[in-house]
Design an enzyme around this catalytic site. Sequence first.
Site, PDB file in Angstrom:
ATOM      1  N   SER A 132       0.826  -1.210   0.000  1.00  0.00           N
ATOM      2  CA  SER A 132       0.000   0.000   0.000  1.00  0.00           C
ATOM      3  C   SER A 132       0.862   1.261   0.000  1.00  0.00           C
ATOM      4  O   SER A 132       1.538   1.545  -0.983  1.00  0.00           O
ATOM      5  CB  SER A 132      -0.969  -0.042   1.187  1.00  0.00           C
ATOM      6  OG  SER A 132      -1.985   0.917   1.054  1.00  0.00           O
ATOM      7  N   HIS A 286      -7.562  -5.768  -0.430  1.00  0.00           N
ATOM      8  CA  HIS A 286      -6.370  -4.926  -0.341  1.00  0.00           C
ATOM      9  C   HIS A 286      -5.344  -5.496   0.635  1.00  0.00           C
ATOM     10  O   HIS A 286      -4.142  -5.351   0.436  1.00  0.00           O
ATOM     11  CB  HIS A 286      -6.784  -3.522   0.094  1.00  0.00           C
ATOM     12  CG  HIS A 286      -5.644  -2.552   0.185  1.00  0.00           C
ATOM     13  ND1 HIS A 286      -4.814  -2.259  -0.876  1.00  0.00           N
ATOM     14  CD2 HIS A 286      -5.189  -1.804   1.230  1.00  0.00           C
ATOM     15  CE1 HIS A 286      -3.907  -1.359  -0.501  1.00  0.00           C
ATOM     16  NE2 HIS A 286      -4.112  -1.083   0.769  1.00  0.00           N
TER      17      HIS A 286
END
Length: 308
Positions: A132, A286
Amino acid sequence: MIIRHALPRLYAPFRPYASLSSSRRAFSTTELSNGITLAYDLHEPSKDAQKQDNEDAPPILFIHGLFGSKKNNRSMSKVFARELKRPVYALDMRNHGDSSHNPTHNYSALAEDVELFIQHHNLSKPTLIGHSMGAKTVMTVALREKVPIANLIPVDNAPVDAALHGDFNKYVQGMREIEEAKCKRQTDADAILKKYEDSLAIRQFLLGCFVRSEEGTYTAKVPLKILTAALAHMADFPFKDPDQTRFEGPMLMVRGTKSHYVADEMLPTVGRFFPKFELADIDAGHWVISEQPEEFRKAVVEFLQDKD
């Protein structure tokens, strides 16, 4: 498994790497020449596991995402140290974990911290892994070309300007409310976060950003004001033109097929910045590493063993 075709893009809620832990352990710190102090854990392969002809195995730097810390990557770091027989440095980036705070929080600053850490420790051509926020950080390091990098593995983020998931703004609101309420019990703090996030696992992840003050109240360990102001910067990517700079080394782009951060339409841009990239699609959202740790491990080990 490394695959080179695109899968359908789906959507799923965010999940954290790990739940809140109250335990404390020793860690190391490095004061960089720019005034930032980075905390880190070093996971080394056992002496018995080291290759006799590879005592100076290239190190791995493992970088967490927004609101994360080195503890998120502790288990996977130990696995990589054992299986790949390489030292693994799990870092706390500035304004996270046990590292120092600074009002400047963007990818150029984060990349500089990583570069200075590599130089300070005389690390030769490391592998960079980042999730991320960490993914954009390691790609920025590679494109800045300040330090030699062997290869990199960005996890579920692309080298493009793209809006952050709206949940991050909600998380900040909830964390601020916990501080203002001066909660003394975890159940009270969790009750506040529940107004902003249904998932218990994510709430536990966010509670990991808090410590108890001398008065016994929950106080954010991360500088919420700085990170709130930095949310827009976390959506950006400092390089805009692949014709101006590229990283010609190997790269494994790992993405969750239920996440939107590395959409199919972004892949041509990935390929222009990183012409030798390979793609690993994993059936996850994610939070790829915590949702599918075994699939993530296999993809990374296969990629890096092929490069040894």
